[in-house]
Design a protein around this motif. Structure first.
Motif, mmCIF file in Angstrom:
data_model
loop_
_atom_site.group_PDB
_atom_site.id
_atom_site.type_symbol
_atom_site.label_atom_id
_atom_site.label_comp_id
_atom_site.label_asym_id
_atom_site.label_seq_id
_atom_site.Cartn_x
_atom_site.Cartn_y
_atom_site.Cartn_z
ATOM 1 N N CYS A 62 -3.952 5.543 -9.658
ATOM 2 C CA CYS A 62 -3.223 6.464 -8.793
ATOM 3 C C CYS A 62 -1.805 6.707 -9.304
ATOM 4 O O CYS A 62 -1.032 5.769 -9.472
ATOM 5 C CB CYS A 62 -3.168 5.893 -7.371
ATOM 6 S SG CYS A 62 -2.108 6.873 -6.289
ATOM 7 N N SER B 197 -5.102 0.494 -6.944
ATOM 8 C CA SER B 197 -4.324 1.527 -7.629
ATOM 9 C C SER B 197 -4.612 1.496 -9.135
ATOM 10 O O SER B 197 -4.573 2.518 -9.801
ATOM 11 C CB SER B 197 -2.824 1.321 -7.387
ATOM 12 O OG SER B 197 -2.337 0.239 -8.153
ATOM 13 N N LEU C 227 -3.900 3.011 -0.957
ATOM 14 C CA LEU C 227 -4.453 2.031 -1.877
ATOM 15 C C LEU C 227 -3.514 0.838 -1.991
ATOM 16 O O LEU C 227 -2.304 0.981 -1.862
ATOM 17 C CB LEU C 227 -4.585 2.648 -3.288
ATOM 18 C CG LEU C 227 -5.498 3.852 -3.444
ATOM 19 C CD1 LEU C 227 -5.426 4.353 -4.885
ATOM 20 C CD2 LEU C 227 -6.940 3.522 -3.077
ATOM 21 N N LYS D 128 0.839 -1.203 0.000
ATOM 22 C CA LYS D 128 0.000 0.000 0.000
ATOM 23 C C LYS D 128 0.863 1.237 0.000
ATOM 24 O O LYS D 128 1.939 1.261 0.602
ATOM 25 C CB LYS D 128 -0.907 -0.002 1.247
ATOM 26 C CG LYS D 128 -2.013 -1.029 1.154
ATOM 27 C CD LYS D 128 -3.046 -0.805 2.237
ATOM 28 C CE LYS D 128 -4.200 -1.797 2.031
ATOM 29 N NZ LYS D 128 -5.311 -1.502 2.929
ATOM 30 N N CYS E 138 -1.747 14.035 -8.790
ATOM 31 C CA CYS E 138 -2.700 12.926 -8.878
ATOM 32 C C CYS E 138 -4.084 13.529 -8.685
ATOM 33 O O CYS E 138 -4.222 14.749 -8.571
ATOM 34 C CB CYS E 138 -2.387 11.874 -7.814
ATOM 35 S SG CYS E 138 -3.230 10.297 -8.092
ATOM 36 N N SER F 293 -7.241 6.972 0.338
ATOM 37 C CA SER F 293 -5.842 6.607 0.520
ATOM 38 C C SER F 293 -5.705 5.907 1.871
ATOM 39 O O SER F 293 -6.450 6.241 2.804
ATOM 40 C CB SER F 293 -4.993 7.876 0.479
ATOM 41 O OG SER F 293 -3.703 7.629 0.939
ATOM 42 N N TYR G 37 1.113 6.001 -6.583
ATOM 43 C CA TYR G 37 1.401 4.580 -6.396
ATOM 44 C C TYR G 37 2.468 4.127 -7.388
ATOM 45 O O TYR G 37 3.452 3.486 -7.029
ATOM 46 C CB TYR G 37 0.108 3.776 -6.600
ATOM 47 C CG TYR G 37 0.198 2.353 -6.088
ATOM 48 C CD1 TYR G 37 -0.225 2.045 -4.799
ATOM 49 C CD2 TYR G 37 0.696 1.332 -6.882
ATOM 50 C CE1 TYR G 37 -0.145 0.746 -4.312
ATOM 51 C CE2 TYR G 37 0.781 0.034 -6.418
ATOM 52 C CZ TYR G 37 0.349 -0.261 -5.129
ATOM 53 O OH TYR G 37 0.432 -1.534 -4.654
ATOM 54 N N TYR G 38 2.308 4.524 -8.645
ATOM 55 C CA TYR G 38 3.221 4.007 -9.664
ATOM 56 C C TYR G 38 4.560 4.717 -9.700
ATOM 57 O O TYR G 38 5.553 4.160 -10.150
ATOM 58 C CB TYR G 38 2.523 3.977 -11.038
ATOM 59 C CG TYR G 38 1.558 2.826 -11.020
ATOM 60 C CD1 TYR G 38 2.032 1.534 -11.223
ATOM 61 C CD2 TYR G 38 0.234 3.001 -10.667
ATOM 62 C CE1 TYR G 38 1.189 0.457 -11.110
ATOM 63 C CE2 TYR G 38 -0.615 1.931 -10.545
ATOM 64 C CZ TYR G 38 -0.137 0.648 -10.774
ATOM 65 O OH TYR G 38 -0.947 -0.425 -10.640
ATOM 66 N N CYS H 112 -1.355 8.431 -0.717
ATOM 67 C CA CYS H 112 -1.342 9.450 -1.768
ATOM 68 C C CYS H 112 -2.073 10.662 -1.259
ATOM 69 O O CYS H 112 -3.232 10.579 -0.858
ATOM 70 C CB CYS H 112 -2.012 8.935 -3.031
ATOM 71 S SG CYS H 112 -2.232 10.221 -4.292
#
Lengths: 616, 474
Positions: A365, A360, A355, A332, A348, A353, A368-369, A335
């Motif tokens: 999101c 995601s 996630l 997780k 974003c 949040s 996240y990436y 964000c």
């Protein structure tokens, strides 16, 4: 000393022997054999090429798409010309006296004894009129040809077109002669060798009055033409037509594949053109018009337009993270509306949040990436980012990005996946870190992919780890085989069990509860589980491009699709509903919610219809 | 020892007369071939026939110069001339002009010269010089290498110019070597390779291997004169074939007949070798090597054919062998040529009455396909006469070569005969469909300065040597 003097007799014997053989051969040729006698000086041979009918093209259901229509070229042999009544001649053919003079002059320049084309593509009606009078015009004769005809105005980019060969082609391949036709794009080009068949020739004896007196030497010198092979394409013509209808008044493309085979179900590049425009005598004028059109209808966007993949690429980064064991389904990340690292900020949107991985993808999101991507590149397993980056690149390319897919289209582009040298040049050899590259975490930046590559990636996901090279031809009639590569699985470098995790996310993105933050609910269908992912390609020149990729159903997928709508904004706005309609059309052959269809059909996106009136 | 004789009175006037007849016939036929109603005069210098007259005039001057030069020049400077020619052949590769895909022309002002035409003369001289040298033994390995170097260096350079036809001419020097005593087995071997090459293109591999086995057994029978040995040999082969065939069936290996025979041959070969050693039977190993060689050749043919020959060359050979039909390309030329010649009939259509041989029907009408004009306009009478003159001409040249007192002159004489012979056979042969289409001119007939001058020099050096033959006392 000269002990070999006797050998002179053998040499003399050989000379006389060969002389005798030649004399006998000449005696047979000139005196005995009547085949070669063309006694009266006015009798001449005429080589009439037999043009084979070009192979027909069908869709995957066996519906005819392309066929032939007879046309006639009026040929002239300057040496055999006699004074004739030009007034009547011009009347029949509807040409001017000036044209007659110029054409004969041109033919004379080309060759005095060989035939040249005097007038191209005379219609059957004119031909009928002319045929009765042809005896009055020695030196002219008619050569039958075929022209392409289309059963609909769709699929121009798939079928391609046929045009006259140019001198470069004639020089390279001596099959082609001046005035011959050759496939120039699409199936017509890729499968030219099968479609064209083989030319034949009839040798006739022609008398002073331009009348054919019969075949020469009982047809011994004749060669029969072989008809071209018919081709069954993979296109679903109804889906294709529907896709083109949806994309009217828009710029972009749709590529739909059958994941289990790699067959192209539909390939739309908008704006398109009516294939009839590039047939026959009107071809040249129309070609110039199409070329000068600012929206470039001849440009095959599905294969040649390169856009950043946008958020759809998060799936790939997610899969790589799983495979490299820097990411787990339960991982997780928090964000707070953006990703911050040092002075860098990647924005974003608002969602709950923290996630996990599936969520995601569902909510797309960015933060996240950015975390996932940096973990991939800063993986301690590798001595430096140069190695981990190479590894990442290998994974990406195994999905068919950054290289030619090897489809049976000759004009596909390979897109762009940067190499470490790209960054070395900009930042210096040790001047770049994972943060430098972070825009690629969300599919922006230095990435370039074609819609075909995106559809192919979708098919690879649908297949849980492999793809068949996309191809447009299903079968060539006769004893022909398709290229081996179209039957070979190309495996991605990701283990197949990881795919189900991201597919869960793609399912939720489309089918999640209202208000749950799902980004692609506009692609939701009641009876079919569509799995999809939206994307937005940043466009420095204007409104962003709207992207959506999807496959359906979730289990045993029948269709994988990529939709690009230029300047369409978010993926969910235009691309997702378009994909949804395509999938429903293909799976159910009917549309459950007509207003969605209305909504897409009426949308006119950055597309000035006024300026394009002349092409309709 | 030498003495002076009046060379002008010793010229072989018969040959000179025949030369002039051929050249004049050539000129008249070029006129007919490219006859243009707007330029009816045969002396019109804007047309090919007018130009050919200039080339002929120049050729006569050149012949005269050849005669004025001292006889010893030709043998003393043979190597130098050869060296210069090699240099020119290299130079043309770099500075030459490309015509019809062959980079073989020098351009000086508006004259184009093809050094390949003249290289034949230099090669004939160099070969004569080498073979006539004191203490050269033709049948030694050293000589083979040197002879091959002399002959094939220019051939290779010409091949690089993409002028395959002119390069092939050099193989004809084998006739010279034959006359000078090269071993028959070398020629036979060469002959076999050529025959195998052609067979390999036409026949299946299995047919060839069966044929080779048959030939080998027949030769073996002739050499050993013992039917029993042949019988035993065949027996072993049949037995091993049958065994392998049965094995193939039983184990269902799915091998083709060809491989079964090949394997049987391998098995039998072991027995043959054992027997030949035990019973002291001669030639067995030699024949086995021969068999192995022919199998190897049939295999390599496909490779050579596909990798070393260009598309159009493959096509020409295939069309000639009837493996491929190409009615608009090579076959078109040959058909048109055959029609032109065939339509001439017994007596021909008459001077300037030819309809088929005007330039566009038969290509290269005034150069490579000039024989068509003769055939069409003068009929069988004309072609018969021309071939007769050529035969008599070559016969006469052999006579001249044989009466030389110096070996150098004789060898050179055979060089002249060979080169002319090759050109005549190939050129006429291609117009009547007996030879592949190879673009080389018909001596003394074809339009073109380079070729006419080259043939003139080639011939008149021989006549010059001949005129002084009595100077050498022995």
């Amino acid at each position: 000393m000269d002990s070999f003097a006797n050998r002179r007799h053998i040499i003399r014997f050989i000379i006389i022997l060969i002389g005798l053989i030649y004399i006998i051969r000449l005696f047979i040729l000139q005196v005995v054999d009547n085949t070669y006698k063309v006694t009266a000086s006015s009798n001449v041979l005429r080589y009439v090429t037999q043009f084979p009918a070009r192979g027909l093209i069908y869709d995957r259901e066996g519906k005819l798409l392309v066929y032939n229509e007879a046309a006639y070229d009026l040929m002239v042999v300057p040496q055999q010309l006699e004074p004739f009544d030009t007034t009547e001649f011009c009347e029949i053919l509807n040409i001017t006296k000036q044209y007659v003079d110029e054409s004969i002059e041109r033919a004379r320049d080309y060759s005095y004894y060989n035939s040249s084309i005097f007038l191209k593509q005379v219609s059957s009606k004119t031909y009928a009129k002319l045929q009765e009078k042809l005896y009055k015009y020695p030196g002219f004769y008619v050569q039958a040809r075929t022209l392409r005809k289309y059963t609909s105005e769709n699929a121009a980019h798939v079928l391609g077109y046929v045009g006259e060969v140019n001198e470069g082609i004639i020089e390279k391949d001596d099959y082609y002669k001046m005035g011959d036709y050759i496939g120039i794009s699409g199936i017509e080009q890729s499968y030219e060798e099968y479609l064209r068949g083989e030319k034949g020739v009839n040798v006739y004896l022609v008398d002073v009055h331009n009348r054919i007196k019969g075949t020469y030497a009982n047809g011994r010198l004749d060669k029969k033409a072989n008809v071209g092979a018919n081709i069954i394409s993979t296109i679903d013509s109804e889906l294709q037509a529907y896709g083109e209808k949806l994309m009217k008044n828009k710029i972009g493309s749709i590529v739909a594949l059958e994941p289990s085979t790699g067959e192209v179900l539909a390939l739309v590049s908008a704006p398109t053109y009516n294939p009839e425009l590039l047939v026959g005598r009107i071809r040249t004028k129309n070609y110039v018009d199409l070329m000068s059109d600012t929206l470039k209808p001849l440009f095959n966007r599905a294969l040649m337009a390169q856009y950043p993949p946008g958020s759809t690429f998060k799936i790939i980064n997610g899969l790589i993270g799983l495979q490299e064991k820097v990411l787990w389904p339960s991982t997780k990340y928090e964000c707070a509306g953006a990703y911050y690292a040092g002075r860098m900020r990647v924005g974003c949107h608002i969602h709950r949040s923290p996630l996990n991985l599936i969520e995601s993808i569902q909510m797309s999101c960015n933060t996240y990436y950015c975390n996932v991507f940096r973990n991939i590149l800063d993986n301690k397993k590798y001595p430096s980012i140069r190695e981990s980056f190479d590894q990442w690149r290998e994974y990406v390319m195994s999905f068919g990005f950054g290289k030619y897919l090897g489809t049976d289209f000759s004009n596909e582009l390979k897109g762009l996946v940067p190499t470490k040298q790209t960054y070395d040049r900009v930042y210096g050899e040790n001047g770049w870190r994972s943060l430098t590259l972070v825009s690629m975490a969300i599919g922006q930046g230095e990435l370039g992919t074609t819609p075909m590559q995106m559809a192919n990636m979708t098919a690879a996901i649908a297949n849980r780890g492999y793809y068949y090279t996309p191809h447009i031809v299903k079968e060539i009639e006769g004893d022909y085989e398709l290229d081996e590569s179209f039957y070979t699985k190309n495996y991605t470098k990701i283990d197949s069990n990881y795919f189900n995790i991201v597919i869960e996310g793609m399912d939720l993105a489309v089918n999640g509860e209202a208000g749950s933050g799902s980004t692609a609910r506009s692609a939701h269908l009641e009876d079919i589980t569509v799995c999809g992912k939206t994307g937005t390609a940043e466009n420095p020149h204007g409104e962003d491009h709207s992207i959506f990729i999807a496959f359906a159903p979730k289990e045993n997928p029948q269709i994988a699709i990529a939709v690009y709508i230029e300047n369409g904004g978010f993926g969910s706005t235009w691309a997702a509903p378009t994909a949804r309609l395509m999938i429903e059309k293909y799976m159910n052959d009917s549309i459950s919610i007509p207003w969605w269809e209305e909504y897409i059909l009426n949308a006119e996106i950055n597309y000035n219809a006024e300026t394009r009136k002349h092409l309709e | 020892m030498q003495r002076r004789v009046n060379i002008w009175s010793n010229i072989d006037w018969l040959t000179v007369t025949m030369y002039l007849v051929l050249v004049m016939l050539g000129w008249i036929n070029i006129y007919a071939a490219v006859y243009n109603e707007d330029h009816q005069s045969i002396f019109d210098l804007s047309q090919r026939y007018g130009k050919q007259l200039i080339w002929i005039g120049a050729a006569i001057v050149i012949a005269f110069i050849v005669f004025v030069i001292d006889i010893n020049f030709y043998s003393y400077f043979a190597y130098l001339v050869y060296g210069i020619m090699i240099f020119l052949l290299i130079a043309v590769l770099i500075f030459g002009l490309e015509v019809h895909g062959a980079k073989s022309w020098f351009v000086i002002g508006n004259i184009r010269i093809q050094p390949a035409e003249f290289a034949k003369i230099a090669t004939a001289l160099a070969l004569a010089r080498y073979l006539s040298s004191y203490n050269v033994q033709i049948n030694t390995f050293k000589s083979y290498v040197r002879i091959a170097a002399i002959i094939f260096t220019p051939a290779l350079l010409i091949l690089l110019q993409n002028d395959t036809g002119s390069a092939l001419v050099y193989f004809v020097f084998l006739i010279v070597l034959y006359r000078e005593g090269i071993s028959e087995s070398i020629l036979l071997l060469g002959f076999f390779v050529v025959v195998l090459f052609i067979l390999a293109l036409v026949l299946e591999k299995i047919t060839i291997i069966l044929l080779s086995i048959g030939v080998v057994f027949i030769i073996f029978g002739f050499l050993n004169k013992k039917l029993k040995h042949v019988g035993v040999g065949l027996g072993i082969l049949l037995l091993s074939s049958a065994t392998l065939y049965a094995l193939n069936k039983l184990l269902s290996l799915g091998l083709s007949y060809y491989y079964i025979i090949l394997a049987a041959l391998g098995v039998s070969a072991i027995f043959y070798i054992i027997f030949s050693i035990r019973y002291k039977i001669r030639n067995v190993i030699l024949l086995l090597i021969f068999l192995l060689g022919s199998i190897f050749i049939t295999y390599s043919v496909d490779y050579v054919f596909n990798n070393f020959l260009e598309d159009h060359q493959q096509k020409r050979i295939n069309v000639l062998l009837g493996l491929e039909s190409d009615p608009y390309g090579v076959e078109y030329n040959v058909n048109q040529s055959k029609i032109a010649i065939g339509s001439g009939g017994l007596t021909g259509k008459g001077f300037l009455r030819g309809t088929q041989t005007k330039f566009d029907f038969v290509p290269e009408q005034s150069t490579d396909f000039i024989f068509c004009t003769i055939g069409e306009e003068w009929g069988f009478m004309g072609t018969f006469f021309v071939i007769l003159v050529f035969i008599f001409f070559l016969y006469r040249l052999i006579g001249i070569a044989e009466r030389q007192r110096s070996t150098f002159s004789r060898i050179y004489g055979y060089g002249v005969v060979s080169v002319l012979f090759f050109h005549i056979v190939i050129n006429i042969g291609m117009t009547i469909g007996l030879m592949p289409v190879i673009g080389i001119p018909l001596p003394f007939f074809s339009y073109g300065g380079s070729s006419l001058w080259a043939f003139t020099i080639l011939l008149f050096i021989l006549l010059r040597l001949d005129a002084s033959r009595l100077e050498l006392l022995r």
